[in-house]
Scaffold this active site. Structure first.
Site, short mmCIF file in Angstrom:
data_model
loop_
_atom_site.label_atom_id
_atom_site.label_comp_id
_atom_site.label_asym_id
_atom_site.label_seq_id
_atom_site.Cartn_x
_atom_site.Cartn_y
_atom_site.Cartn_z
N ASP A 13 0.86 -1.29 0.10
CA ASP A 13 -0.14 0.02 -0.04
C ASP A 13 0.94 1.20 0.06
OD1 ASP A 13 -2.17 1.72 -0.06
OD2 ASP A 13 -3.26 0.58 1.67
C1 NOJ Z 1 -3.82 4.00 0.16
C2 NOJ Z 1 -5.07 3.17 0.05
O1 NOJ Z 1 -5.11 2.47 1.12
C3 NOJ Z 1 -5.25 2.04 -1.22
O2 NOJ Z 1 -6.46 1.25 -1.05
C4 NOJ Z 1 -4.92 3.08 -2.62
O3 NOJ Z 1 -5.18 1.82 -3.63
C5 NOJ Z 1 -3.72 3.36 -2.21
N1 NOJ Z 1 -3.60 4.36 -1.30
C6 NOJ Z 1 -3.50 4.24 -3.69
O4 NOJ Z 1 -4.20 5.46 -3.76
#
Ligand code: NOJ
Length: 761
Positions: A303
């Site tokens: 993430d």
């Molecule tokens: C953080 C989020 O938790 C995730 O779900 C998302 O895909 C990413 N950022 C990218 O934007």
């Protein structure tokens, strides 16, 4: 064979026969080997990946594991000022980008990648969560439709539109089980149930990936967040998940397994710790389970910055350590923390990580690039003509959004059948901060501008004829403490035949980093409802939100309530269709609605206790609260229709089933009301006695059935051993012989038919 051999040794022609036997065996063996080779042919993509890896330097391999976030400005370094992203791309130090969209911008960045030594194309990822150009209902709301075909279809439009805009990869579906409405991200998933969540996960993966990677309308899906992200302490964003191994395996992981079975190309790991170990550095989850037991062949992306965050977790000492731990644990791509690009090459050179680990991660990513066809043509998703044509031709997808929007609405209450409204009403008062609002997309919306959203008011305008006057008053704002607008709202209401009030959260109140400690309707909105109730006029309340809210006053005093979530582009049209009965509501809650905050976490499939409340009058020393019932305000699976259904004639084809057998359950469903309508018939099971306590009931099947008034349909459900199995204390997947309770109903708390059967050895 033994008989043949013993008779042979007594035979004078023994030698010749033995030779024949040997040659036959050899022939047989070669046939087996040949057959096996035919079953598992050489994978041409594997060959290509190997050949490419052989040409790559270590730095270039590590580059494939690095992902940067772009901005709309592609002509210079974006985001982090210390990194010249375009220069890094040119040097082969980047494998994928995120947050760039549109053919023009994507092509410009891909052109930079084509200047790198090996011209390895980039993958472009984006959070296309519930629609790209056209916005569909937020995932939790759409799950309330329990309509897997409609869900798959909206994901199909989403994938097609995103692919036309140059996107190859979406960070969806979120398949996290969510049992805590304080967590803002409940909005992004399929709710609290593992079985429903697993089917929805599959439908979304199928929809996004279409006929398979390589097709121009398919994008890679990404099941996230692996794992147990929804189990964060007290519903707080990014908080630790401390749950038993059984709960992890029985409740939180199956939707990921379902996504893998559906061929999901990628997984994203999560920010949280799982039983002490951060998911991003978790070898048990990523190596043992995902890539080991489940044989997942795609790649895992971290993430946003989660590899770097291993340091803040107190799990890694520094960024170098974080990189080592994450890659060893099976995180293949580093989204934006730069830990990999800054450390992995050195770690390999210092022999702290074997190069085979890098090869495996890079190979997984390259494989997807081959499958997407990017090596054949890095610009194959960058066709401006196609983009214009697909994104300009939205009629079908808007129609699908309108339909699935109507299917997602849940009718919570309908006292005196106030709904559906007559189209001949003289006047309707439309009241509330959300009545004319166009901010109905819900978080993570991409392409649809607010001014293109059909508001409730606009939907009503389009629906009613000239004979019906729409009166409007805002009443208050979301977070108002002031009641100054109430008087006007009450006057407006008094002049109308019916009041439609629209209240709830603002669209940005659910999504990432939007946890709340108070899940009541914000501001003085429920006081506005009180003032409207006092007028004595029939009152229909629409509640818009991405999470379950508490609204006891409204629930107890409004005549009718529709929970509409955030429905996206066609919001107002979908709502108007339901309000006037052009669509008979069929939505069912995919998550429990508590009475009060103190009941959280509350979910229908809880484990049994030694002192359950069997008789509401006998509460002493039972597992209860002193000040509230145990039951929720609205249970999982609950939702009304304008018609009524009767459940009858339950039959099981056997009362004892062997593990190798299937048990068939049949029943008759009759539409006993005046309207045609769909019912979601839900089948629950309980393992009555097991080696670990099992849930009081678990959804194991359902069917959504359309019936005309007076019509009866025979439904049949099949129960097999899989449906009776669970991970036991030793984490073995078992179905234990014994008695099972079977319950079929219209909601988890409204069971209409019951029976028992036994699993025998
Ligand atoms: C953080 C989020 O938790 C995730 O779900 C998302 O895909 C990413 N950022 C990218 O934007």
């Amino acid at each position: 064979m033994i008989f043949y051999l013993t008779t042979l040794t007594n035979d004078p022609t023994y030698c010749t026969k033995m030779k024949t036997l040997l040659s036959c065996s050899l022939l047989f063996l070669s046939i087996v080997v040949f057959a096996q080779k035919r079953v598992r042919p050489v994978d041409p993509i594997d060959q290509k990946v190997k050949a490419l890896l052989a040409k790559m330097t270590l730095e270039e391999k590590v580059g494939q594991l690095n992902q940067y976030s772009g901005t709309r400005d592609v002509t210079g370094p974006a985001g982090d000022k210390t990194t010249n992203k375009l220069e890094d791309i040119k040097q082969g130090k980047v494998g994928a980008m995120l947050n760039i969209r549109g053919v023009k911008e994507i092509r410009a960045v891909q052109e930079v990648a084509m200047q790198s030594r090996l011209k390895i194309p980039l993958i472009f990822g984006l959070d296309v969560i519930h629609g790209f150009r056209v916005t569909f209902p937020v995932p939790l709301g759409e799950t309330a439709s329990w309509d897997l075909n409609a869900i798959e279809l909206s994901a199909r439009y989403t994938g097609t539109q995103a692919a036309a805009a140059g996107v190859n990869w979406t960070f969806a579906p979120m398949v996290d089980i969510a049992r805590d409405p304080r967590w803002g991200r409940v909005m992004e998933g399929a709710g609290e149930d593992t079985y429903l969540g697993s089917l929805v996960a599959k439908a979304r993966v199928r929809g996004l990936q279409g006929k398979g990677l390589g097709n121009l309308d398919a994008i890679m899906a990404c099941a996230k967040h692996f794992a147990a992200y929804g189990a964060g302490l007290a519903g707080r964003e990014y908080a630790a998940a401390d749950i038993s191994d059984q709960t992890l395996l029985n409740v939180y992981l199956p939707p990921f397994k379902a996504a893998v079975d559906a061929g999901v190309a990628t997984l994203m790991n999560s920010f949280n710790t799982v039983n002490g170990v951060p998911a991003t550095g978790n070898s048990y989850l990523q190596r043992d389970i995902l890539k080991g037991q489940w044989q997942f062949k795609g790649f895992v992306v971290s993430d946003f910055g989660s590899i770097g965050e291993l340091v803040a977790h107190g799990y890694a000492e520094n960024q170098e350590d974080a990189a080592r731990l994450a890659i060893t644990a099976g995180s293949d791509m580093d989204m934006e923390s730069r830990s990999y690009i800054l450390n992995l090459t050195r770690l390999v050179k210092e022999r702290k990580i074997p190069v085979s680990v890098i090869d495996d991660a890079a190979g997984r990513i390259l494989r997807k690039k081959f499958e997407l066809g990017l090596f054949d043509d890095p610009y194959r998703f960058c066709n401006e003509e196609r983009e214009k044509q697909v994104l300009g031709d939205l009629n079908e997808s808007l129609e699908a959004a309108r339909k699935v929007g109507a299917k997602s609405i849940v009718l919570l209450k309908n006292e005196n059948q106030v709904l559906p409204l007559s189209k001949k009403l003289k006047s309707i008062a439309v009241i509330g901060p959300l009545a004319k609002s166009n901010d109905l997309k819900g978080g993570w919306s991409q392409g649809w501008k607010n001014d293109q959203i059909v508001s409730l008011y606009e939907g009503l305008e389009a629906k009613v004829g000239n004979g019906t006057k729409l009166l409007y008053a805002r009443g208050c704002n979301f977070n108002d403490t002031l009641r100054t607008g109430f008087a006007e709202a009450v006057e407006t209401a008094k002049n109308a035949d019916v009041i439609i009030a629209a209240i709830g959260e603002s669209s940005g109140m659910t999504g990432e980093a939007t946890s709340r400690t108070d899940i009541s309707i914000p501001g003085v909105q429920e006081d506005l409802i009180k003032a409207l109730v006092a007028t004595g006029k029939p009152l229909v309340v629409l509640i818009m939100s991405g999470r379950p809210l508490t609204f006891n006053y409204t629930a107890d005093h409004a005549n009718s309530i529709l929970y509409t979530w955030w429905l996206g582009s066609q919001s107002g049209n979908s709502m108007a269709d339901v309000l006037f009965g052009d669509y008979n509501p069929s939505g069912k809650l995919p998550i429990t609605f508590p009475r009060v905050l103190g009941q959280i976490p509350i979910y229908y499939n809880e484990l049994s206790t030694g002192r359950p409340l069997l008789n509401p009058k006998d509460r002493a020393w039972k597992s209860v609260y002193m000040d509230q019932p145990n039951t929720p305000k609205f249970a999982f699976g609950y939702g009304l229709s304008y018609t009524t259904f009767e459940y009858q004639n339950l039959k099981l084809d056997k009362t004892k089933m062997k593990g190798t057998e299937k048990l068939t359950v049949t029943m008759d469903l009759t539409n006993t009301g005046k309207y045609a309508g769909e019912e979601v018939v839900q089948l629950y099971l309980q393992d009555k006695f097991a080696s670990i306590a099992r849930p009081v009931k678990e959804l194991k099947d359902f069917q959504k059935v359309m019936l005309k008034p007076g019509e009866t349909k025979k439904l049949s459900f099949v129960i097999d051993k899989q449906k009776l199995s669970f991970f036991n204390q030793k984490l073995k997947w078992v179905a234990e012989p014994g008695e099972f309770k079977l319950m079929i109903g219209t909601a988890s708390d409204n069971i209409k038919l019951k029976s028992n059967f036994e699993l025998i050895n």
